[in-house]
Motif scaffolding. Sequence first.
Motif, PDB file in Angstrom:
ATOM      1  N   VAL A  38       0.857  -1.175   0.000  1.00 29.48           N
ATOM      2  CA  VAL A  38       0.000   0.000   0.000  1.00 29.48           C
ATOM      3  C   VAL A  38       0.897   1.230   0.000  1.00 29.48           C
ATOM      4  O   VAL A  38       1.817   1.336   0.824  1.00 29.48           O
ATOM      5  N   VAL A  39       0.649   2.113  -0.957  1.00 27.76           N
ATOM      6  CA  VAL A  39       1.377   3.382  -1.037  1.00 27.76           C
ATOM      7  C   VAL A  39       0.358   4.495  -1.209  1.00 27.76           C
ATOM      8  O   VAL A  39      -0.797   4.250  -1.545  1.00 27.76           O
ATOM      9  N   TYR A  40       0.793   5.697  -0.984  1.00 26.02           N
ATOM     10  CA  TYR A  40      -0.058   6.867  -1.150  1.00 26.02           C
ATOM     11  C   TYR A  40       0.565   7.739  -2.227  1.00 26.02           C
ATOM     12  O   TYR A  40       1.688   8.214  -2.074  1.00 26.02           O
ATOM     13  N   SER A  41      -0.165   7.920  -3.319  1.00 25.04           N
ATOM     14  CA  SER A  41       0.365   8.720  -4.415  1.00 25.04           C
ATOM     15  C   SER A  41       0.019  10.189  -4.192  1.00 25.04           C
ATOM     16  O   SER A  41      -1.051  10.520  -3.696  1.00 25.04           O
ATOM     17  N   ALA A  42       0.973  11.040  -4.552  1.00 27.97           N
ATOM     18  CA  ALA A  42       0.770  12.481  -4.461  1.00 27.97           C
ATOM     19  C   ALA A  42       0.391  12.974  -5.847  1.00 27.97           C
ATOM     20  O   ALA A  42       1.196  12.950  -6.764  1.00 27.97           O
ATOM     21  N   VAL A  43      -0.873  13.357  -6.019  1.00 29.45           N
ATOM     22  CA  VAL A  43      -1.373  13.855  -7.297  1.00 29.45           C
ATOM     23  C   VAL A  43      -1.896  15.259  -7.050  1.00 29.45           C
ATOM     24  O   VAL A  43      -2.943  15.434  -6.426  1.00 29.45           O
ATOM     25  N   GLY A  44      -1.125  16.247  -7.511  1.00 28.13           N
ATOM     26  CA  GLY A  44      -1.475  17.631  -7.205  1.00 28.13           C
ATOM     27  C   GLY A  44      -1.415  17.828  -5.709  1.00 28.13           C
ATOM     28  O   GLY A  44      -0.439  17.467  -5.065  1.00 28.13           O
ATOM     29  N   ASN A  45      -2.500  18.349  -5.129  1.00 28.50           N
ATOM     30  CA  ASN A  45      -2.527  18.517  -3.674  1.00 28.50           C
ATOM     31  C   ASN A  45      -3.315  17.399  -2.995  1.00 28.50           C
ATOM     32  O   ASN A  45      -3.649  17.496  -1.830  1.00 28.50           O
ATOM     33  N   MET A  46      -3.598  16.327  -3.754  1.00 29.70           N
ATOM     34  CA  MET A  46      -4.336  15.195  -3.211  1.00 29.70           C
ATOM     35  C   MET A  46      -3.403  14.040  -2.892  1.00 29.70           C
ATOM     36  O   MET A  46      -2.342  13.901  -3.487  1.00 29.70           O
ATOM     37  N   ARG A  47      -3.826  13.205  -1.977  1.00 32.18           N
ATOM     38  CA  ARG A  47      -3.096  11.999  -1.617  1.00 32.18           C
ATOM     39  C   ARG A  47      -4.039  10.829  -1.839  1.00 32.18           C
ATOM     40  O   ARG A  47      -5.108  10.768  -1.231  1.00 32.18           O
ATOM     41  N   LYS A  48      -3.674   9.920  -2.762  1.00 31.12           N
ATOM     42  CA  LYS A  48      -4.548   8.793  -3.091  1.00 31.12           C
ATOM     43  C   LYS A  48      -3.938   7.486  -2.593  1.00 31.12           C
ATOM     44  O   LYS A  48      -2.764   7.220  -2.819  1.00 31.12           O
ATOM     45  N   LYS A  49      -4.767   6.684  -1.937  1.00 28.33           N
ATOM     46  CA  LYS A  49      -4.315   5.378  -1.471  1.00 28.33           C
ATOM     47  C   LYS A  49      -4.332   4.418  -2.653  1.00 28.33           C
ATOM     48  O   LYS A  49      -5.340   4.285  -3.343  1.00 28.33           O
ATOM     49  N   CYS A  50      -3.221   3.744  -2.881  1.00 33.18           N
ATOM     50  CA  CYS A  50      -3.102   2.785  -3.977  1.00 33.18           C
ATOM     51  C   CYS A  50      -2.602   1.460  -3.420  1.00 33.18           C
ATOM     52  O   CYS A  50      -1.614   1.427  -2.685  1.00 33.18           O
ATOM     53  N   GLU A  51      -3.275   0.386  -3.766  1.00 32.47           N
ATOM     54  CA  GLU A  51      -2.827  -0.944  -3.364  1.00 32.47           C
ATOM     55  C   GLU A  51      -2.258  -1.634  -4.590  1.00 32.47           C
ATOM     56  O   GLU A  51      -2.938  -1.773  -5.602  1.00 32.47           O
ATOM     57  N   VAL A  52      -1.020  -2.044  -4.498  1.00 30.47           N
ATOM     58  CA  VAL A  52      -0.352  -2.732  -5.596  1.00 30.47           C
ATOM     59  C   VAL A  52      -0.270  -4.201  -5.199  1.00 30.47           C
ATOM     60  O   VAL A  52       0.331  -4.551  -4.183  1.00 30.47           O
ATOM     61  N   LYS A  53      -0.906  -5.051  -5.979  1.00 30.10           N
ATOM     62  CA  LYS A  53      -1.011  -6.471  -5.638  1.00 30.10           C
ATOM     63  C   LYS A  53       0.066  -7.297  -6.342  1.00 30.10           C
ATOM     64  O   LYS A  53       0.589  -6.904  -7.370  1.00 30.10           O
ATOM     65  N   ASN A  54       0.373  -8.441  -5.753  1.00 31.03           N
ATOM     66  CA  ASN A  54       1.313  -9.416  -6.330  1.00 31.03           C
ATOM     67  C   ASN A  54       2.684  -8.815  -6.618  1.00 31.03           C
ATOM     68  O   ASN A  54       3.242  -8.972  -7.690  1.00 31.03           O
ATOM     69  N   VAL A  55       3.223  -8.129  -5.631  1.00 30.06           N
ATOM     70  CA  VAL A  55       4.549  -7.530  -5.723  1.00 30.06           C
ATOM     71  C   VAL A  55       5.560  -8.549  -5.206  1.00 30.06           C
ATOM     72  O   VAL A  55       5.356  -9.154  -4.154  1.00 30.06           O
ATOM     73  N   LEU A  56       6.641  -8.740  -5.944  1.00 27.54           N
ATOM     74  CA  LEU A  56       7.681  -9.661  -5.495  1.00 27.54           C
ATOM     75  C   LEU A  56       8.542  -9.003  -4.415  1.00 27.54           C
ATOM     76  O   LEU A  56       8.900  -7.834  -4.531  1.00 27.54           O
ATOM     77  N   TYR A  57       8.873  -9.775  -3.389  1.00 21.74           N
ATOM     78  CA  TYR A  57       9.807  -9.319  -2.366  1.00 21.74           C
ATOM     79  C   TYR A  57      11.190  -9.831  -2.754  1.00 21.74           C
ATOM     80  O   TYR A  57      11.440 -11.027  -2.765  1.00 21.74           O
ATOM     81  N   VAL A  58      12.075  -8.888  -3.124  1.00 23.90           N
ATOM     82  CA  VAL A  58      13.439  -9.228  -3.557  1.00 23.90           C
ATOM     83  C   VAL A  58      14.393  -8.473  -2.636  1.00 23.90           C
ATOM     84  O   VAL A  58      14.762  -7.327  -2.905  1.00 23.90           O
ATOM     85  N   PRO A  59      14.797  -9.102  -1.517  1.00 23.54           N
ATOM     86  CA  PRO A  59      15.547  -8.397  -0.481  1.00 23.54           C
ATOM     87  C   PRO A  59      16.866  -7.761  -0.932  1.00 23.54           C
ATOM     88  O   PRO A  59      17.255  -6.727  -0.405  1.00 23.54           O
ATOM     89  N   ASN A  60      17.560  -8.320  -1.879  1.00 19.85           N
ATOM     90  CA  ASN A  60      18.864  -7.779  -2.283  1.00 19.85           C
ATOM     91  C   ASN A  60      18.792  -6.845  -3.484  1.00 19.85           C
ATOM     92  O   ASN A  60      19.823  -6.457  -4.032  1.00 19.85           O
ATOM     93  N   LEU A  61      17.611  -6.460  -3.889  1.00 17.12           N
ATOM     94  CA  LEU A  61      17.432  -5.530  -5.001  1.00 17.12           C
ATOM     95  C   LEU A  61      17.919  -4.150  -4.567  1.00 17.12           C
ATOM     96  O   LEU A  61      17.643  -3.709  -3.452  1.00 17.12           O
ATOM     97  N   SER A  62      18.643  -3.450  -5.433  1.00 22.68           N
ATOM     98  CA  SER A  62      19.218  -2.159  -5.041  1.00 22.68           C
ATOM     99  C   SER A  62      18.173  -1.052  -4.930  1.00 22.68           C
ATOM    100  O   SER A  62      18.353  -0.102  -4.172  1.00 22.68           O
ATOM    101  N   CYS A  63      17.080  -1.130  -5.695  1.00 22.64           N
ATOM    102  CA  CYS A  63      15.988  -0.164  -5.557  1.00 22.64           C
ATOM    103  C   CYS A  63      14.681  -0.869  -5.911  1.00 22.64           C
ATOM    104  O   CYS A  63      14.682  -1.908  -6.559  1.00 22.64           O
ATOM    105  N   ASN A  64      13.583  -0.308  -5.476  1.00 25.83           N
ATOM    106  CA  ASN A  64      12.267  -0.871  -5.770  1.00 25.83           C
ATOM    107  C   ASN A  64      11.891  -0.549  -7.204  1.00 25.83           C
ATOM    108  O   ASN A  64      12.183   0.531  -7.702  1.00 25.83           O
ATOM    109  N   LEU A  65      11.234  -1.491  -7.871  1.00 27.48           N
ATOM    110  CA  LEU A  65      10.887  -1.324  -9.281  1.00 27.48           C
ATOM    111  C   LEU A  65       9.395  -1.512  -9.499  1.00 27.48           C
ATOM    112  O   LEU A  65       8.777  -2.409  -8.932  1.00 27.48           O
ATOM    113  N   PHE A  66       8.854  -0.660 -10.339  1.00 26.07           N
ATOM    114  CA  PHE A  66       7.434  -0.664 -10.664  1.00 26.07           C
ATOM    115  C   PHE A  66       7.302  -0.921 -12.157  1.00 26.07           C
ATOM    116  O   PHE A  66       7.945  -0.253 -12.960  1.00 26.07           O
TER     117      PHE A  66
END
Length: 132
Positions: free
Chosen positions: A40-68
């Motif tokens: 679950v993340v909150y996107s900043a769109v203009g002056n609004m904050r939208k709750k977004c749920e991203v499903k089926n995300v892989l957990y890759v502990p040694n990844l250098s940065c998160n990828l979308f």
Amino acid sequence: MDHMVNDRNYFSMMRRLERPVEVVVASGEKLLAEYSGDVVVYSAVGNMRKKCEVKNVLYVPNLSCNLFSVNRVARAGMEVSFFGNKAKITKYGAVMAAAHYDGKQYVLDVMGPGTIPVLHLSGMLSPSTLSQ
């Protein structure tokens, strides 16, 4: 390909994969994902904050940065538009999330736990859904 996150604290729910997924990163290094879940993340769109749920995300502990994954977003029926050093994700014409270019990659303007920006936008990867 999939959305990938390197910190288990971003997951609202995790489950062990029946079969681990091997991820090959740009350097050629092979990393292993043994878990998948919802973020679950909150996107900043203009002056609004939208709750977004991203499903089926892989957990890759040694990844250098998160990828979308742009591919997964497009396959889920959303649109990703790039213009200058900005990008946006829309669903039925409504902006769901925005991103900016940091000189190396597009970074989603989202906040995770403790308002830490968490996801980077990459077109090299790949259907989960964003829901309000």
